[in-house]
Design a protein around this motif. Structure first.
Motif, short mmCIF file in Angstrom:
data_model
loop_
_atom_site.label_atom_id
_atom_site.label_comp_id
_atom_site.label_asym_id
_atom_site.label_seq_id
_atom_site.Cartn_x
_atom_site.Cartn_y
_atom_site.Cartn_z
N ILE A 120 0.86 -1.19 0.00
CA ILE A 120 0.00 0.00 0.00
C ILE A 120 0.89 1.24 0.00
O ILE A 120 1.67 1.45 0.93
N SER A 121 0.79 2.05 -1.03
CA SER A 121 1.70 3.18 -1.21
C SER A 121 1.11 4.52 -0.79
O SER A 121 1.84 5.48 -0.61
N TYR A 122 -0.19 4.59 -0.62
CA TYR A 122 -0.87 5.88 -0.44
C TYR A 122 -1.27 6.13 1.01
O TYR A 122 -1.28 7.26 1.47
N CYS A 123 -1.59 5.07 1.73
CA CYS A 123 -2.10 5.20 3.10
C CYS A 123 -1.21 4.43 4.06
O CYS A 123 -0.85 3.28 3.80
N THR A 124 -0.89 5.04 5.19
CA THR A 124 -0.08 4.38 6.21
C THR A 124 -1.00 3.71 7.24
O THR A 124 -2.18 4.04 7.34
N PRO A 125 -0.45 2.78 8.04
CA PRO A 125 -1.26 2.17 9.10
C PRO A 125 -1.88 3.20 10.03
O PRO A 125 -3.03 3.05 10.45
N GLY A 126 -1.12 4.24 10.36
CA GLY A 126 -1.65 5.28 11.26
C GLY A 126 -2.82 6.03 10.66
O GLY A 126 -3.76 6.42 11.36
N MET A 127 -2.78 6.24 9.34
CA MET A 127 -3.89 6.92 8.67
C MET A 127 -5.15 6.06 8.70
O MET A 127 -6.26 6.56 8.94
N TYR A 128 -4.97 4.76 8.44
CA TYR A 128 -6.13 3.85 8.53
C TYR A 128 -6.68 3.85 9.96
O TYR A 128 -7.90 3.88 10.16
N THR A 151 -2.85 2.30 -4.17
CA THR A 151 -3.16 3.34 -3.19
C THR A 151 -3.79 2.76 -1.93
O THR A 151 -3.48 3.17 -0.82
N GLY A 152 -4.73 1.83 -2.09
CA GLY A 152 -5.34 1.17 -0.94
C GLY A 152 -6.45 1.94 -0.26
O GLY A 152 -6.97 1.50 0.76
N THR A 153 -6.83 3.07 -0.82
CA THR A 153 -7.85 3.90 -0.16
C THR A 153 -9.17 3.17 0.01
O THR A 153 -9.82 3.25 1.05
N ALA A 154 -9.56 2.43 -1.03
CA ALA A 154 -10.86 1.77 -1.00
C ALA A 154 -10.94 0.66 0.04
O ALA A 154 -12.04 0.23 0.42
N ALA A 155 -9.78 0.20 0.52
CA ALA A 155 -9.80 -0.87 1.53
C ALA A 155 -10.51 -0.44 2.79
O ALA A 155 -11.03 -1.28 3.54
N LEU A 156 -10.52 0.86 3.05
CA LEU A 156 -11.22 1.35 4.25
C LEU A 156 -12.70 0.99 4.20
O LEU A 156 -13.30 0.63 5.22
N VAL A 157 -13.29 1.07 3.02
CA VAL A 157 -14.69 0.71 2.86
C VAL A 157 -14.89 -0.77 3.19
O VAL A 157 -15.82 -1.16 3.91
N GLY A 158 -13.98 -1.60 2.69
CA GLY A 158 -14.06 -3.03 2.99
C GLY A 158 -13.92 -3.31 4.46
O GLY A 158 -14.61 -4.17 5.01
N ALA A 159 -13.02 -2.57 5.13
CA ALA A 159 -12.81 -2.77 6.57
C ALA A 159 -14.05 -2.39 7.36
O ALA A 159 -14.44 -3.10 8.31
N MET A 160 -14.68 -1.29 7.00
CA MET A 160 -15.88 -0.86 7.72
C MET A 160 -17.03 -1.83 7.52
O MET A 160 -17.75 -2.17 8.46
N ARG A 161 -17.19 -2.28 6.29
CA ARG A 161 -18.25 -3.27 6.02
C ARG A 161 -17.99 -4.56 6.77
O ARG A 161 -18.91 -5.18 7.33
N VAL A 180 -13.81 8.12 5.27
CA VAL A 180 -13.20 8.12 3.94
C VAL A 180 -12.60 9.49 3.64
O VAL A 180 -11.47 9.60 3.14
N ASN A 181 -13.34 10.54 3.97
CA ASN A 181 -12.86 11.91 3.78
C ASN A 181 -11.54 12.11 4.52
O ASN A 181 -10.57 12.66 3.98
N GLU A 182 -11.48 11.64 5.75
CA GLU A 182 -10.27 11.80 6.56
C GLU A 182 -9.09 11.06 5.95
O GLU A 182 -7.97 11.58 5.88
N LEU A 183 -9.32 9.83 5.52
CA LEU A 183 -8.23 9.03 4.94
C LEU A 183 -7.67 9.70 3.70
O LEU A 183 -6.45 9.75 3.49
N VAL A 184 -8.54 10.23 2.86
CA VAL A 184 -8.10 10.89 1.64
C VAL A 184 -7.32 12.16 1.96
O VAL A 184 -6.25 12.43 1.40
N VAL A 185 -7.84 12.96 2.92
CA VAL A 185 -7.17 14.21 3.29
C VAL A 185 -5.76 13.94 3.83
O VAL A 185 -4.78 14.58 3.41
N THR A 186 -5.65 13.00 4.76
CA THR A 186 -4.35 12.72 5.35
C THR A 186 -3.39 12.14 4.31
O THR A 186 -2.20 12.48 4.29
#
Length: 303
Positions: A120-128, A151-161, A180-186
């Protein structure tokens, strides 16, 4: 002689402080996936993974094909990605293939959130972690993986579901959207290169804590919190970034978040914030009590 007393007092104070600090490395978690009951595990695959890509993702997650028979398995489609991310990312960034995959393991109360990323190149563990806290998720181990660097951004949706399916808890549309907004901003702030990912994580956690704890709900107050956090970290936040964070924090302020819960879910991250004004006064008071007690002790002992 007084210097000797002060030296002894200082040594005792240092010893007292060491005793009260958490021992690093002594609270290492066991392999959550291997120890978990099958009913506590949910695997969400990107719907457009090819067979060899899926095998790669499973290998990174430490999952065998036969394991899937016992786990709850779902998927995230490209339509899902555009639905949840479309307000924050260009279609070209989201792409046409859903590849982000995630495994969620529900833990015991008090375990907190632990995130690991693979390719995952776009989001760090801390951001998730920050985003999952915003979504109201508690006590879960999460692995986010891609078949190659994504990027891995969409994985957040999978995690929440996944979390909602495993626990039966409802994650509101507002919470999901804000997370999702927060993950993208950070992620975007870190990608710009002016601020390190770690500093972005801490800045976001710091401001979020101030907003929730102090009930900040206007631009001026939130702006001051951002300025304070940036100053403590020694970083600069552009006016555009500041306005983006303010908009996000207004949304976060409307969610039913609890500061104590936030801190317990990301102990390592929030422990760092104690040096940035969060609980600093309480810490000063604690250590002052130790100093006062030692002073009284030596005064009584030596007159």
């Amino acid at each position: 002689m007084r210097k000797i007393y002060k030296s002894i007092a200082a040594s005792l104070l240092a010893a007292a402080i060491v005793v009260t600090l958490p021992a690093a490395g002594l609270n290492v978690k066991a392999d959550a996936l291997s120890d978990a009951a099958p009913e506590d595990v949910y695997v969400s695959f990107g719907a457009d993974l090819k067979d060899d890509e899926k095998d790669k993702v499973m290998s990174l997650m430490g999952i065998e094909e036969e394991d899937l028979e016992n786990y709850t398995v779902g998927e995230i489609t490209n339509d899902d990605e555009h639905k949840y991310l479309g307000d924050y990312l260009d279609d070209s960034v989201i792409g046409t293939r859903a590849l982000s995959s995630v495994v969620v393991v529900v833990g015991q109360e008090g375990d907190g959130i632990d995130v690991e990323t693979k390719n995952i190149s776009y989001c760090t563990p801390g951001m998730y972690t920050n985003a999952l806290i915003t979504a109201g998720i508690k006590d879960a181990d999460v692995i986010v993986a891609g078949p190659f660097e994504i990027t891995g951004t969409a994985a957040l949706v999978g995690a929440m579901r996944a979390y909602a399916a495993l626990t039966g808890e409802t994650i509101s549309a507002e919470s999901m959207d804000t997370a999702v907004n927060e993950l993208v901003v950070t992620s975007q702030m870190a990608q710009q290169g002016d601020i390190s990912a770690e500093d972005v994580e801490q800045l976001m956690a710091f401001v979020k804590t101030k907003v929730v704890e102090e009930g900040l709900d206007n631009e001026e107050a939130i702006g001051k919190a951002i300025d304070q956090g940036a100053a403590e970290l020694g970083i600069s936040v552009s006016e555009e970034e500041k306005q983006t964070i303010i908009s996000l924090m207004k949304k976060i302020g409307k969610l039913d978040l609890d500061v104590d819960s936030m801190k317990s879910q990301a102990k390592e991250l929030f422990n760092k914030l104690e040096n940035m004004g969060i609980d600093k006064e309480q810490a000063k008071g604690f250590f002052q009590k130790i100093i006062d007690a030692l002073t009284e002790f030596f005064n009584n002992l030596f007159g």
